[in-house]
Write an enzyme that holds these catalytic residues in place. Structure first.
Site, PDB file in Angstrom:
ATOM      1  N   ARG A 103       3.638   2.067  25.997  1.00  0.00           N
ATOM      2  CA  ARG A 103       3.135   2.437  24.665  1.00  0.00           C
ATOM      3  C   ARG A 103       3.301   3.928  24.387  1.00  0.00           C
ATOM      4  O   ARG A 103       3.615   4.337  23.284  1.00  0.00           O
ATOM      5  CB  ARG A 103       1.643   2.090  24.538  1.00  0.00           C
ATOM      6  CG  ARG A 103       1.402   0.628  24.339  1.00  0.00           C
ATOM      7  CD  ARG A 103      -0.072   0.357  24.064  1.00  0.00           C
ATOM      8  NE  ARG A 103      -0.272  -1.068  23.952  1.00  0.00           N
ATOM      9  CZ  ARG A 103      -0.118  -1.778  22.839  1.00  0.00           C
ATOM     10  NH1 ARG A 103       0.235  -1.178  21.723  1.00  0.00           N
ATOM     11  NH2 ARG A 103      -0.314  -3.072  22.824  1.00  0.00           N
TER      12      ARG A 103
ATOM     13  N   ASN B 187      -6.464   4.816   8.076  1.00  0.00           N
ATOM     14  CA  ASN B 187      -6.047   3.411   8.107  1.00  0.00           C
ATOM     15  C   ASN B 187      -6.732   2.687   6.968  1.00  0.00           C
ATOM     16  O   ASN B 187      -7.831   3.084   6.547  1.00  0.00           O
ATOM     17  CB  ASN B 187      -6.455   2.766   9.432  1.00  0.00           C
ATOM     18  CG  ASN B 187      -6.011   1.311   9.515  1.00  0.00           C
ATOM     19  OD1 ASN B 187      -4.865   0.973   9.174  1.00  0.00           O
ATOM     20  ND2 ASN B 187      -6.906   0.433   9.941  1.00  0.00           N
TER      21      ASN B 187
ATOM     22  N   HIS C 277      -8.168  -1.110   5.991  1.00  0.00           N
ATOM     23  CA  HIS C 277      -8.516  -2.392   6.602  1.00  0.00           C
ATOM     24  C   HIS C 277      -9.028  -3.327   5.514  1.00  0.00           C
ATOM     25  O   HIS C 277      -9.882  -2.929   4.707  1.00  0.00           O
ATOM     26  CB  HIS C 277      -9.594  -2.179   7.674  1.00  0.00           C
ATOM     27  CG  HIS C 277      -9.953  -3.453   8.369  1.00  0.00           C
ATOM     28  ND1 HIS C 277      -9.122  -4.049   9.291  1.00  0.00           N
ATOM     29  CD2 HIS C 277     -11.026  -4.272   8.255  1.00  0.00           C
ATOM     30  CE1 HIS C 277      -9.679  -5.171   9.718  1.00  0.00           C
ATOM     31  NE2 HIS C 277     -10.830  -5.326   9.105  1.00  0.00           N
TER      32      HIS C 277
ATOM     33  N   GLU D 248      -7.375  -2.373  -2.597  1.00  0.00           N
ATOM     34  CA  GLU D 248      -6.731  -1.504  -1.595  1.00  0.00           C
ATOM     35  C   GLU D 248      -5.828  -0.476  -2.276  1.00  0.00           C
ATOM     36  O   GLU D 248      -5.802   0.694  -1.905  1.00  0.00           O
ATOM     37  CB  GLU D 248      -5.898  -2.335  -0.619  1.00  0.00           C
ATOM     38  CG  GLU D 248      -6.706  -3.258   0.262  1.00  0.00           C
ATOM     39  CD  GLU D 248      -5.840  -3.970   1.301  1.00  0.00           C
ATOM     40  OE1 GLU D 248      -4.893  -3.355   1.817  1.00  0.00           O
ATOM     41  OE2 GLU D 248      -6.122  -5.138   1.596  1.00  0.00           O
TER      42      GLU D 248
ATOM     43  N   ASN E  54       0.832  -1.208   0.000  1.00  0.00           N
ATOM     44  CA  ASN E  54       0.000   0.000   0.000  1.00  0.00           C
ATOM     45  C   ASN E  54       0.866   1.258   0.000  1.00  0.00           C
ATOM     46  O   ASN E  54       0.526   2.260  -0.638  1.00  0.00           O
ATOM     47  CB  ASN E  54      -0.963   0.004   1.192  1.00  0.00           C
ATOM     48  CG  ASN E  54      -2.196  -0.831   0.925  1.00  0.00           C
ATOM     49  OD1 ASN E  54      -3.051  -0.437   0.132  1.00  0.00           O
ATOM     50  ND2 ASN E  54      -2.268  -2.000   1.542  1.00  0.00           N
TER      51      ASN E  54
HETATM   52  C1  GRF Z   1      -3.136  -4.758   3.953  1.00  0.00           C
HETATM   53  O1  GRF Z   1      -3.963  -5.841   3.626  1.00  0.00           O
HETATM   54  C2  GRF Z   1      -3.886  -3.744   4.772  1.00  0.00           C
HETATM   55  O2  GRF Z   1      -5.230  -3.663   4.462  1.00  0.00           O
HETATM   56  C3  GRF Z   1      -3.712  -4.274   6.175  1.00  0.00           C
HETATM   57  O3  GRF Z   1      -2.402  -4.787   6.208  1.00  0.00           O
HETATM   58  C4  GRF Z   1      -2.011  -5.163   4.895  1.00  0.00           C
HETATM   59  C5  GRF Z   1      -0.744  -4.425   4.593  1.00  0.00           C
HETATM   60  O4  GRF Z   1      -0.197  -4.819   3.357  1.00  0.00           O
HETATM   61  N1  GRF Z   1      -3.973  -3.244   7.149  1.00  0.00           N
HETATM   62  P1  GRF Z   1       0.990  -3.985   2.739  1.00  0.00           P
HETATM   63  O5  GRF Z   1       2.093  -3.954   3.773  1.00  0.00           O
HETATM   64  O6  GRF Z   1       0.475  -2.638   2.405  1.00  0.00           O
HETATM   65  O7  GRF Z   1       1.399  -4.763   1.516  1.00  0.00           O
END
Ligand code: GRF
Length: 222
Positions: A71, A113, A115, A180, A19
């Site tokens: 944290r 974020n 998801h 995504e 991503n």
């Molecule tokens: C993706 O599937 C995203 O939706 C989730 O973690 C994964 C990350 O994949 N939160 P990448 O590291 O972006 O390839």
């Protein structure tokens, strides 16, 4: 010529970074309203760090392990790096740390974020296996604002895909991942162009339409 005031964006990762790559690619477009100027990983072995370096983007590791169970100490270190780079927006992209209200409040309305499910269905992990087990015919991905409760903030964009009878969690994950990579750059564009209005917990994005119509699964072939 009009110049765009491109927003400075940090992408937070823990792993592969596909991503991240999609966001970097989108930001290469001259009319894109944001620049990916910083990548932060909480693990030195996150593959995405290499993608960042190859793209000439500042890459930092803020290691959560060295902060033990504190944290907020981890998040203060993270916050220092973000401030040093004058970051306007954060994109979490496979960032596997829960964030405390201390951090989330600071970035309210400025942190996204992605998801891998159509929220509010399948919050948490193993979304594709759970969608298959539930017999879902349609699955997808969601970009949303981050709030203190995990996978729960206002939804900005969703993308849907059909589920096939012979899908495995891996084949379904690959189909969702392709979506995504389309919706994350889109959602960041909406944010950076200041087009998102939050009304009663729902996002309305100016100058958009749900153009693609209806997805019905399965459909008869004879
Ligand atoms: C993706 O599937 C995203 O939706 C989730 O973690 C994964 C990350 O994949 N939160 P990448 O590291 O972006 O390839």
């Amino acid at each position: 010529m009009t110049t765009i005031n491109r927003k400075r964006v940090a992408v937070l990762i823990s792993g592969r970074g596909s991503n991240l790559e999609a966001l970097i690619a989108a930001a290469r477009e001259p009319t894109y309203p944001a620049d990916i100027v910083l990548v932060v990983a909480n693990r030195a072995d996150a593959k995405g760090l290499e993608r960042a370096r190859q793209a000439g983007i500042a890459a930092a590791v803020v290691d959560h392990v060295s902060h033990g169970s504190d944290r907020e100490a981890f998040e203060r270190a993270l916050q220092d790096v973000l401030e040093a780079h004058q970051i306007a927006f954060i994109c979490l992209a496979g960032f596997m740390r829960l964030l405390t209200p201390w951090f989330v409040t600071r970035w309210q309305g400025r942190m996204l974020n992605i998801h891998p499910a159509l929220l509010p269905a399948f919050k948490g992990l193993d979304t594709h296996a759970r969608a298959l087990a539930a017999g879902m015919k349609i699955h997808g991905a969601t970009v949303h604002f981050v709030v203190a409760e995990m996978d729960s903030g206002p939804i900005i964009v969703q993308g849907a895909v059909p589920v096939f009878d012979d899908d495995t969690a891996d084949t379904l994950a690959a189909r969702v991942l392709a979506v995504e990579h389309q919706i994350y750059p889109l959602a960041l564009r909406y944010l950076a162009e200041d087009r998102i209005q939050l009304i009663d917990g729902r996002c309305r994005v100016a100058d958009t339409e749900p153009l693609d119509g209806t997805l019905i699964v399965p459909q008869t072939i004879r």
